[in-house]
Design an enzyme around this catalytic site. Structure first.
Site, short mmCIF file in Angstrom:
data_model
loop_
_atom_site.label_atom_id
_atom_site.label_comp_id
_atom_site.label_asym_id
_atom_site.label_seq_id
_atom_site.Cartn_x
_atom_site.Cartn_y
_atom_site.Cartn_z
N GLY A 164 12.08 -16.28 -26.86
CA GLY A 164 11.25 -14.91 -26.73
C GLY A 164 9.98 -14.97 -26.40
N GLY A 224 8.29 -17.57 -24.17
CA GLY A 224 7.74 -17.26 -23.12
C GLY A 224 7.91 -19.00 -22.57
CB SER A 225 9.16 -21.96 -23.99
OG SER A 225 10.49 -22.30 -23.85
CB ALA A 244 6.76 -18.12 -18.09
CB ALA A 245 4.37 -21.33 -21.86
CG ASP A 260 8.01 -13.26 -20.08
OD1 ASP A 260 7.93 -12.64 -20.73
OD2 ASP A 260 8.72 -14.83 -20.60
#
Ligand code: PMV
Length: 319
Positions: free
Chosen positions: A105, A107-108, A110-111, A152
């Site tokens: 949760g 956001g890995s 999207a990052a 995200d």
């Protein structure tokens, strides 16, 4: 050609997860203590079009060709090739590293996409504007779960607190950046239970289809809390935020996305002096968050570890 590097932060959703998929607003903030990074280096010794990927954190070393087209990394890269309309692709290595826990949760996914899109587009001499970076990252998000709200990719691209409303078409939603009148401290606690967002989002969808009006009410009540929370943050009324977090958590429990581990950590945080606490993100596992006094954040973090959290992060929310 020098190597080009770009990075992107993690994120937490402060208020409004799940309901945001159904058109309600949500508030998310970047978490700068964890980041994903992409480094693109030229390989003039290789033929044009040769693209190699290295992601040691997930044990991946592969040529772009060998990756399936629906691999998220490959989709981010091909999105940039299309957007920049480059006809002659120079040979390159793209190395990806990240300190953002996966499926938690934060956001890995999207990052990693945002870091790749930024580094690669700059490497190709056509750095993309934020709006396009976010749209391309959103396309990749669709692979992770079918109906992402887009929150995200938005918060991670802009690296600012956002108030976000998904558009009915589900494409890049409406983003308001709002003023954080007074900084406040959030403690993030990892339940250590991996929980893919696609599963909880799918379960909420099935329950909504079955129980219609009940879930509509849960979503609408969540939206009302998000709006109150925005007002409190804009007015620097931090004391109001704790009870709003607790109310949001009650609604998430009713949606069926909490878990015994998350409930336990939420209780432990409150008992140790947090003003309020809730799960954050998809739920059933992953992370919870607590609003805490800055002076006792480390103490409450220790209480979470004693209660079974596998990791904690203290982060400051500010403009
Ligand atoms: O688990 P995360 O942090 O990717 O967040 C999911 C948030 C949801 O509202 C449950 C889904 C979404 O796309 O907004």
């Amino acid at each position: 050609m020098p190597a080009i590097s770009a990075s992107a932060p993690g994120k937490v959703i402060l208020f409004g997860e799940h309901a945001v998929v159904y058109g309600q607003p949500a508030i998310a903030v970047p978490v700068n203590q964890v980041r994903a990074r992409a480094i693109v280096s030229a390989r003039p010794d290789r033929p044009r079009g040769w693209v190699s990927l290295q992601a040691p954190d997930i044990g991946l070393e592969s040529s772009l060709e060998e990756l399936p087209a629906d691999n998220p990394l490959s989709l981010a890269i091909s999105g940039v090739f299309k957007a920049t309309n480059i006809s002659r692709i120079p040979a390159m290595v793209i190395r990806i590293t990240s300190t953002i826990p996966i499926a938690a949760g934060l956001g890995s996914g999207a990052a990693v996409s945002v870091a790749i899109i930024r580094a690669l587009s700059e490497f190709l001499g056509q750095p993309l504007p934020d709006e396009q970076v976010s749209i391309l990252a959103y396309e990749v998000e669709k692979l992770h779960h079918g109906t992402p709200s887009g929150i995200d990719n938005t918060v991670i691209t802009y690296e600012k607190p956002v108030y976000y409303v998904r558009t009915p078409e589900g494409e890049a939603g409406q983003v308001d950046r709002f003023n954080v009148a007074k900084p406040f401290t959030i403690l993030i606690g990892d339940s250590g239970v991996p929980s893919p967002t696609a599963v909880t989002v799918g379960d909420v969808r099935s329950a909504w289809q079955e129980k219609g009006i009940l879930y509509e009410r849960l979503f609408a009540s969540t939206g009302a809390i998000v709006n109150q929370a925005r007002g409190a943050i804009e007015n620097g009324d931090i004391a109001a935020l704790g009870p709003l977090m607790d109310e949001n958590q009650d609604l998430l429990v009713k949606m069926g996305v909490s878990s015994a581990e998350l409930d336990h950590l939420v209780r432990a945080a409150r008992q140790a002096g947090a003003y309020g606490a809730k799960l954050s993100g998809g739920g059933r596992g992953g992370n919870m968050i607590a609003l805490v006094p800055r002076e006792t954040a480390e103490q409450i973090a220790d209480a979470l570890i004693s209660a079974g959290a596998t990791n904690t992060i203290v982060t400051e929310v500010k403009n």
